[in-house]
Design an enzyme around this catalytic site. Structure first.
Site, PDB file in Angstrom:
ATOM      1  N   SER A 132       0.813  -1.220   0.000  1.00 55.06           N
ATOM      2  CA  SER A 132       0.000   0.000   0.000  1.00 55.06           C
ATOM      3  C   SER A 132       0.846   1.270   0.000  1.00 55.06           C
ATOM      4  CB  SER A 132      -0.885  -0.012   1.256  1.00 55.06           C
ATOM      5  OG  SER A 132      -1.445   1.252   1.479  1.00 55.06           O
ATOM      6  N   GLU A 134       0.214   3.617   1.772  1.00 59.81           N
ATOM      7  CA  GLU A 134       0.305   4.043   3.181  1.00 59.81           C
ATOM      8  C   GLU A 134       1.701   3.791   3.744  1.00 59.81           C
ATOM      9  OE1 GLU A 134      -1.925   5.405   5.749  1.00 59.81           O
ATOM     10  OE2 GLU A 134      -2.657   6.182   3.846  1.00 59.81           O
ATOM     11  N   TYR A 155      -1.650   0.433  10.573  1.00 59.24           N
ATOM     12  CA  TYR A 155      -1.905  -0.228   9.290  1.00 59.24           C
ATOM     13  C   TYR A 155      -0.688  -0.087   8.368  1.00 59.24           C
ATOM     14  CZ  TYR A 155      -3.666  -0.862   4.527  1.00 59.24           C
ATOM     15  OH  TYR A 155      -3.824  -1.273   3.220  1.00 59.24           O
TER      16      TYR A 155
HETATM   17  P1  NAP Z   1     -11.345  -4.617   1.820  1.00 56.40           P
HETATM   18  O1  NAP Z   1     -12.519  -4.310   0.943  1.00 56.40           O
HETATM   19  O2  NAP Z   1     -11.294  -4.083   3.191  1.00 56.40           O
HETATM   20  O3  NAP Z   1     -11.217  -6.213   1.875  1.00 56.40           O
HETATM   21  C1  NAP Z   1     -10.392  -6.843   2.813  1.00 56.40           C
HETATM   22  C2  NAP Z   1     -10.614  -8.344   2.725  1.00 56.40           C
HETATM   23  O4  NAP Z   1      -9.797  -8.995   3.701  1.00 56.40           O
HETATM   24  C3  NAP Z   1     -12.061  -8.783   3.022  1.00 56.40           C
HETATM   25  O5  NAP Z   1     -12.390  -9.851   2.179  1.00 56.40           O
HETATM   26  C4  NAP Z   1     -11.967  -9.252   4.461  1.00 56.40           C
HETATM   27  O6  NAP Z   1     -12.967 -10.182   4.818  1.00 56.40           O
HETATM   28  C5  NAP Z   1     -10.609  -9.917   4.426  1.00 56.40           C
HETATM   29  N1  NAP Z   1     -10.016 -10.147   5.746  1.00 56.40           N
HETATM   30  C6  NAP Z   1      -9.857  -9.262   6.753  1.00 56.40           C
HETATM   31  N2  NAP Z   1      -9.250  -9.841   7.805  1.00 56.40           N
HETATM   32  C7  NAP Z   1      -9.034 -11.131   7.459  1.00 56.40           C
HETATM   33  C8  NAP Z   1      -8.450 -12.257   8.099  1.00 56.40           C
HETATM   34  N3  NAP Z   1      -7.964 -12.168   9.339  1.00 56.40           N
HETATM   35  N4  NAP Z   1      -8.381 -13.432   7.432  1.00 56.40           N
HETATM   36  C9  NAP Z   1      -8.897 -13.548   6.189  1.00 56.40           C
HETATM   37  N5  NAP Z   1      -9.462 -12.520   5.521  1.00 56.40           N
HETATM   38  C10 NAP Z   1      -9.524 -11.338   6.138  1.00 56.40           C
HETATM   39  O7  NAP Z   1      -9.984  -4.179   1.104  1.00 56.40           O
HETATM   40  P2  NAP Z   1      -9.707  -3.818  -0.446  1.00 56.40           P
HETATM   41  O8  NAP Z   1      -9.969  -2.364  -0.647  1.00 56.40           O
HETATM   42  O9  NAP Z   1     -10.371  -4.822  -1.296  1.00 56.40           O
HETATM   43  O10 NAP Z   1      -8.138  -4.001  -0.502  1.00 56.40           O
HETATM   44  C11 NAP Z   1      -7.550  -5.269  -0.792  1.00 56.40           C
HETATM   45  C12 NAP Z   1      -6.143  -5.321  -0.215  1.00 56.40           C
HETATM   46  O11 NAP Z   1      -5.362  -4.272  -0.779  1.00 56.40           O
HETATM   47  C13 NAP Z   1      -6.072  -5.108   1.300  1.00 56.40           C
HETATM   48  O12 NAP Z   1      -4.991  -5.889   1.766  1.00 56.40           O
HETATM   49  C14 NAP Z   1      -5.751  -3.636   1.453  1.00 56.40           C
HETATM   50  O13 NAP Z   1      -5.096  -3.392   2.666  1.00 56.40           O
HETATM   51  C15 NAP Z   1      -4.843  -3.434   0.250  1.00 56.40           C
HETATM   52  N6  NAP Z   1      -4.835  -2.095  -0.324  1.00 56.40           N
HETATM   53  C16 NAP Z   1      -6.009  -1.466  -0.626  1.00 56.40           C
HETATM   54  C17 NAP Z   1      -5.972  -0.218  -1.224  1.00 56.40           C
HETATM   55  C18 NAP Z   1      -7.247   0.487  -1.609  1.00 56.40           C
HETATM   56  O14 NAP Z   1      -7.177   1.698  -1.875  1.00 56.40           O
HETATM   57  N7  NAP Z   1      -8.367  -0.204  -1.714  1.00 56.40           N
HETATM   58  C19 NAP Z   1      -4.736   0.389  -1.534  1.00 56.40           C
HETATM   59  C20 NAP Z   1      -3.568  -0.309  -1.239  1.00 56.40           C
HETATM   60  C21 NAP Z   1      -3.622  -1.561  -0.640  1.00 56.40           C
HETATM   61  P3  NAP Z   1     -14.440  -9.691   5.320  1.00 56.40           P
HETATM   62  O15 NAP Z   1     -15.205  -9.367   4.063  1.00 56.40           O
HETATM   63  O16 NAP Z   1     -14.937 -10.860   6.047  1.00 56.40           O
HETATM   64  O17 NAP Z   1     -14.227  -8.470   6.177  1.00 56.40           O
HETATM   65  O1  F7E Z   2      -9.261   8.135   3.994  1.00 54.69           O
HETATM   66  C1  F7E Z   2      -9.783  11.563   5.186  1.00 54.69           C
HETATM   67  C2  F7E Z   2      -8.821  10.693   5.966  1.00 54.69           C
HETATM   68  O2  F7E Z   2     -10.219   6.045   4.942  1.00 54.69           O
HETATM   69  C3  F7E Z   2      -8.799   9.013   2.998  1.00 54.69           C
HETATM   70  C4  F7E Z   2      -7.292   2.188   2.459  1.00 54.69           C
HETATM   71  O3  F7E Z   2      -7.804   1.484   1.352  1.00 54.69           O
HETATM   72  O4  F7E Z   2      -6.087   3.710   1.053  1.00 54.69           O
HETATM   73  C5  F7E Z   2      -7.056   3.637   2.074  1.00 54.69           C
HETATM   74  O5  F7E Z   2      -6.642   4.355   3.232  1.00 54.69           O
HETATM   75  C6  F7E Z   2      -8.588  10.379   3.581  1.00 54.69           C
HETATM   76  C7  F7E Z   2      -7.783  10.387   4.885  1.00 54.69           C
HETATM   77  O6  F7E Z   2      -8.553   5.930   3.027  1.00 54.69           O
HETATM   78  C8  F7E Z   2     -13.072  11.149   6.650  1.00 54.69           C
HETATM   79  O7  F7E Z   2      -8.302  11.365   7.104  1.00 54.69           O
HETATM   80  C9  F7E Z   2     -11.791  12.795   6.092  1.00 54.69           C
HETATM   81  O8  F7E Z   2      -6.843  11.417   4.841  1.00 54.69           O
HETATM   82  O9  F7E Z   2     -10.819   6.713   2.576  1.00 54.69           O
HETATM   83  P1  F7E Z   2      -9.823   6.658   3.654  1.00 54.69           P
HETATM   84  P2  F7E Z   2      -7.002   5.890   3.456  1.00 54.69           P
HETATM   85  O10 F7E Z   2      -6.817   6.181   4.887  1.00 54.69           O
HETATM   86  O11 F7E Z   2      -6.250   6.740   2.485  1.00 54.69           O
HETATM   87  C10 F7E Z   2      -4.807   3.147   1.382  1.00 54.69           C
HETATM   88  C11 F7E Z   2      -3.919   3.276   0.175  1.00 54.69           C
HETATM   89  C12 F7E Z   2      -4.906   1.780   1.917  1.00 54.69           C
HETATM   90  O12 F7E Z   2      -4.026   0.948   1.698  1.00 54.69           O
HETATM   91  C13 F7E Z   2      -5.994   1.520   2.901  1.00 54.69           C
HETATM   92  O13 F7E Z   2      -6.244   0.124   3.010  1.00 54.69           O
HETATM   93  O14 F7E Z   2      -9.851  10.936   3.907  1.00 54.69           O
HETATM   94  N1  F7E Z   2     -11.132  11.652   5.764  1.00 54.69           N
HETATM   95  N2  F7E Z   2     -12.975  12.513   6.630  1.00 54.69           N
HETATM   96  C14 F7E Z   2     -11.899  10.611   6.095  1.00 54.69           C
HETATM   97  N3  F7E Z   2     -11.703   9.287   5.965  1.00 54.69           N
HETATM   98  C15 F7E Z   2     -12.691   8.459   6.382  1.00 54.69           C
HETATM   99  N4  F7E Z   2     -12.536   7.126   6.247  1.00 54.69           N
HETATM  100  N5  F7E Z   2     -13.861   8.949   6.942  1.00 54.69           N
HETATM  101  C16 F7E Z   2     -14.087  10.285   7.089  1.00 54.69           C
HETATM  102  O15 F7E Z   2     -15.147  10.706   7.592  1.00 54.69           O
END
Ligand code: NAP
Ligand code: F7E
Length: 346
Positions: A132, A134, A155
């Site tokens: 990520s 992050e 995270y």
């Molecule tokens: P998501 O919608 O939160 O999906 C996470 C998945 O992980 C869900 O299927 C969840 O199951 C499963 N999970 C959580 N804890 C688990 C455990 N202990 N054992 C087995 N499965 C578990 O995330 P996403 O947005 O699809 O992202 C996919 C991956 O890419 C994640 O690893 C995330 O951290 C990473 N990532 C995401 C982003 C982004 O912007 N979306 C960016 C960079 C990296 P449940 O459905 O049961 O909760």
């Molecule tokens: O926040 C701000 C918050 O929770 C984005 C995950 O997929 O991307 C994701 O992480 C921004 C942050 O995503 C609210 O403070 C303001 O600056 O949508 P988010 P994230 O934290 O960037 C990375 C790449 C991952 O890997 C992670 O798994 O939005 N913000 N107000 C808020 N965020 C949330 N959630 N809720 C608010 O009310």
């Protein structure tokens, strides 16, 4: 079409659902790991599921959890995958401050459990790790593959551990293991508490007169938001290369949370200032201010290029919410339970 088999952890998540669609389209047999829950958690993949007794079924679900290493080894042995996509994680940054230990157990150590299971079973499979942006955290943009890491949340720290253990297994044991360093990617299937989906849902409900106010935290944070359906293609491409390597996947553009709010409300002819209020509960103890990815390596080596940017993404997500509201159901939540609720292991 291919006769390959893939195992996906996190198949019930946003990316898991798009990746399953992509792989099934390519002819793969797909096995997904599903956590046991007291409620159904397969709504994002219900549309892909068929009765396991159907001879044409190519999607199979199995109970499992990244906190249970022996189960992972058992599943690998049973499924014999050519490719493993580790998408499972406690993926919410704000929640990781509340549950740092669980986040580390699942997101960091869970990766070691899976890699170790691959090593112990001796499977010659290829491994994708969902790393990520992050991990870059406080390091100023643009961020690319050799940018120093400075994570700002439990995270981000857990993902950095997972990144390094993936590289370590590649270097130490010669595993074909890659890190996809993906910047934020969103879609109508995004979890409802991530900011883009929260905004899209609330703006649509406000337009429909179902609510009046949306509470948000930091509007100044800037993100490089892309479209999840495009990003899973990059995951697959990474595992089709001759040699394993790590890649940044991003759009190269940056927008503030305020921008995203404005695009979403404007698409509905609403002025966001009339409806958005501040609530400090959505602030994080440490914030990531600005992420902008440089994905030139992915473009040159994988031939991958993003098409959708934040303004279009906001419109696309609001349109999906409008559609869902008119059908009186969430975009990813089926109105009635489907056969996907019968897991293959039962
Ligand atoms: P998501 O919608 O939160 O999906 C996470 C998945 O992980 C869900 O299927 C969840 O199951 C499963 N999970 C959580 N804890 C688990 C455990 N202990 N054992 C087995 N499965 C578990 O995330 P996403 O947005 O699809 O992202 C996919 C991956 O890419 C994640 O690893 C995330 O951290 C990473 N990532 C995401 C982003 C982004 O912007 N979306 C960016 C960079 C990296 P449940 O459905 O049961 O909760
Ligand atoms: O926040 C701000 C918050 O929770 C984005 C995950 O997929 O991307 C994701 O992480 C921004 C942050 O995503 C609210 O403070 C303001 O600056 O949508 P988010 P994230 O934290 O960037 C990375 C790449 C991952 O890997 C992670 O798994 O939005 N913000 N107000 C808020 N965020 C949330 N959630 N809720 C608010 O009310």
């Amino acid at each position: 079409m291919t006769a390959k088999t893939a195992l996906i952890t996190g198949i019930t998540g946003q990316d898991g659902s798009y990746l399953s669609e992509l792989l099934l389209d390519k002819g793969y047999t797909v096995h997904g790991v599903v956590r046991r829950a007291s409620t159904f958690n397969t709504c994002r993949i219900d549309h892909l599921y068929r009765d396991p007794h159907d001879p044409d079924t190519r999607l199979f679900l199995h109970y499992g959890d990244l906190t249970d290493g022996s189960r992972m080894a058992c599943l690998l042995d049973q499924v014999q995958p050519d490719e493993v996509y580790n998408l499972a994680a406690q993926s919410h940054v704000r929640v990781s401050f509340d549950e740092p230990e669980f986040t580390g157990d699942t997101t960091a150590l869970g990766t070691t459990r899976l890699l170790e299971a691959i090593r112990m079973t001796g499977l010659p499979c290829r491994y994708y790790q969902a790393s990520s942006s992050e991990m870059f955290g406080a390091t100023p943009p643009p961020q690319h593959e050799s940018t120093p890491f400075h994570p700002r949340s439990p995270y981000g720290v857990a993902k950095l551990y997972a990144y390094w253990i993936t590289r370590n297994y590649r270097e130490a044991y010669g595993l074909y293991a890659v890190n996809g360093i993906l910047f934020n990617h969103e879609s109508p299937r995004r979890g409802p508490t991530f900011v883009t989906r929260k905004v899209a849902t609330a703006a649509t409900r406000i337009k429909a007169g179902l609510q009046d106010v949306l509470y948000l935290g930091n509007l100044d944070a800037r993100r490089d938001w892309g479209y999840a359906a495009e990003y899973v293609e990059a995951m697959w491409l990474m595992l089709q290369q001759e040699d394993p390597d790590d890649y940044v996947v991003a759009t190269g553009t940056s927008y503030s949370v305020r921008d995203f709010v404005e695009y979403s409300f404007a698409h509905l002819d609403l002025d966001w200032r009339d409806h958005v209020r501040f609530d400090k509960r959505y602030l994080r103890p440490a914030e990531v201010d600005d992420l902008v990815g440089d994905a030139s390596k992915a473009e040159q080596v994988l031939g991958w290029r993003p098409r959708v940017r934040a303004p279009e993404l906001a419109r696309l997500m609001v349109d999906a919410e409008l559609n869902a509201l008119s059908r009186n159901t969430g975009p990813t939540v089926p109105a009635v339970p489907s056969p996907a609720h019968t897991l293959a292991s039962h």
